[in-house]
Design a protein around this motif. Sequence first.
Motif, PDB file in Angstrom:
ATOM      1  N   VAL A 149      -7.066  31.529  39.271  1.00  0.00           N
ATOM      2  CA  VAL A 149      -6.625  30.181  38.908  1.00  0.00           C
ATOM      3  C   VAL A 149      -5.665  29.664  39.977  1.00  0.00           C
ATOM      4  CG1 VAL A 149      -6.892  30.631  36.453  1.00  0.00           C
ATOM      5  CG2 VAL A 149      -4.664  30.982  37.523  1.00  0.00           C
ATOM      6  N   ARG A 151      -2.245  28.107  40.697  1.00  0.00           N
ATOM      7  CA  ARG A 151      -0.922  27.946  40.078  1.00  0.00           C
ATOM      8  C   ARG A 151      -0.074  27.044  40.973  1.00  0.00           C
ATOM      9  NH1 ARG A 151      -0.735  31.672  36.026  1.00  0.00           N
ATOM     10  NH2 ARG A 151       1.433  31.123  35.593  1.00  0.00           N
ATOM     11  N   ASP A 154       4.866  21.416  39.302  1.00  0.00           N
ATOM     12  CA  ASP A 154       4.711  20.000  38.963  1.00  0.00           C
ATOM     13  C   ASP A 154       5.756  19.135  39.669  1.00  0.00           C
ATOM     14  OD1 ASP A 154       6.869  20.970  37.548  1.00  0.00           O
ATOM     15  OD2 ASP A 154       6.266  20.115  35.620  1.00  0.00           O
ATOM     16  N   ASP A 193       0.697  19.407  40.930  1.00  0.00           N
ATOM     17  CA  ASP A 193      -0.414  19.928  40.134  1.00  0.00           C
ATOM     18  C   ASP A 193      -1.402  18.831  39.760  1.00  0.00           C
ATOM     19  OD1 ASP A 193       1.522  18.752  38.467  1.00  0.00           O
ATOM     20  OD2 ASP A 193       1.131  20.111  36.799  1.00  0.00           O
ATOM     21  N   ARG A 197      -5.445  18.491  40.648  1.00  0.00           N
ATOM     22  CA  ARG A 197      -6.434  18.264  39.584  1.00  0.00           C
ATOM     23  C   ARG A 197      -7.309  17.057  39.914  1.00  0.00           C
ATOM     24  NH1 ARG A 197      -1.962  19.556  36.037  1.00  0.00           N
ATOM     25  NH2 ARG A 197      -2.307  21.599  35.071  1.00  0.00           N
ATOM     26  N   ARG A 208      -9.501  26.226  37.552  1.00  0.00           N
ATOM     27  CA  ARG A 208      -8.467  25.753  36.637  1.00  0.00           C
ATOM     28  C   ARG A 208      -7.129  25.675  37.372  1.00  0.00           C
ATOM     29  NH1 ARG A 208      -5.302  28.164  32.205  1.00  0.00           N
ATOM     30  NH2 ARG A 208      -6.072  30.218  32.848  1.00  0.00           N
ATOM     31  N   VAL A 210      -3.183  25.622  36.830  1.00  0.00           N
ATOM     32  CA  VAL A 210      -2.148  25.986  35.871  1.00  0.00           C
ATOM     33  C   VAL A 210      -0.809  25.457  36.375  1.00  0.00           C
ATOM     34  CG1 VAL A 210      -0.883  27.890  34.805  1.00  0.00           C
ATOM     35  CG2 VAL A 210      -3.364  28.039  35.122  1.00  0.00           C
ATOM     36  N   THR A 211      -0.114  24.724  35.516  1.00  0.00           N
ATOM     37  CA  THR A 211       1.202  24.217  35.883  1.00  0.00           C
ATOM     38  C   THR A 211       2.238  25.318  35.730  1.00  0.00           C
ATOM     39  OG1 THR A 211       0.601  21.994  35.147  1.00  0.00           O
ATOM     40  CG2 THR A 211       2.952  22.470  35.403  1.00  0.00           C
ATOM     41  N   ASP A 212       2.944  25.602  36.827  1.00  0.00           N
ATOM     42  CA  ASP A 212       3.965  26.653  36.837  1.00  0.00           C
ATOM     43  C   ASP A 212       5.148  26.151  37.659  1.00  0.00           C
ATOM     44  OD1 ASP A 212       5.581  28.851  37.148  1.00  0.00           O
ATOM     45  OD2 ASP A 212       4.037  30.154  38.006  1.00  0.00           O
TER      46      ASP A 212
END
Length: 250
Positions: A149, A151, A154, A193, A197, A208, A210-212
């Motif tokens: 994924v 990562r 944001d 992020d 996307r 995918r 993933v917001t981290d």
Amino acid sequence: MKIVIIGGSGLIGSRLAARLRQAGHDVNAASPSTGVNTLTGEGLKEALAGARVVVDVANSPSFEDEAVRNFFETSGRNLLAAEVEAGVAHHVALSVVGTERLLDSGYFRAKQLQEDLIEASPVPYTIVQATQFFEFVGGIAASSVQDGVVRLSDALIQPMAADDVAAALAEVVTELPARGRIEIAGPQAVPLDALVRRFFEATGDTRRVVTDPGARYFGVRLDDRSLTPGASPRLGAIRFDEWLAQRAAA
């Protein structure tokens, strides 16, 4: 006016060369492929003869800490020394918005060293700090893959199109040296992020995101100031959705 572009065959250099030639300037788009090598000094004296402005948009072929430091330090010293000898009136260098805030990364430490060398040189200069390019969003995503994924933080980023970078540099070369830094950026700040996307949606990438908030950006933990300009940047005109549409059409 004779203008030498170091890195003249690259993403920004080729666009800048086209703009400046269209404006009637005598442009030497210099690179190792044309016999000009800033690391060895080969061809520099000949390339810079009679030049009024030198624009350095070259980038290191390796982002490994020692290699990237060696590239920017060695090429910077060689280029600036050759400019002094040639009597160049204006050195323009492309750098990165937030360089001084991103020093956990070896790449940005090397860019900071490049900026320090320019400031210490007697050649009048303008350092143009740009935000990240739309063209590199895919590379940012690729560097952020963990366990299949993507990562990403944001934190805000305000990216811009390579065409807008070239347009801004084309303006700077006709101006007096700022003897300091100018920031250029895209027209809109968005979370990193969310940007990726949107890129994946447009390109059909099914990975995918993933917001981290703790995810690292080339080794650096981000906040909303890390990748965004200050209060008065010069803004490009091309928005990300427009760039995606142009990319799809091409």
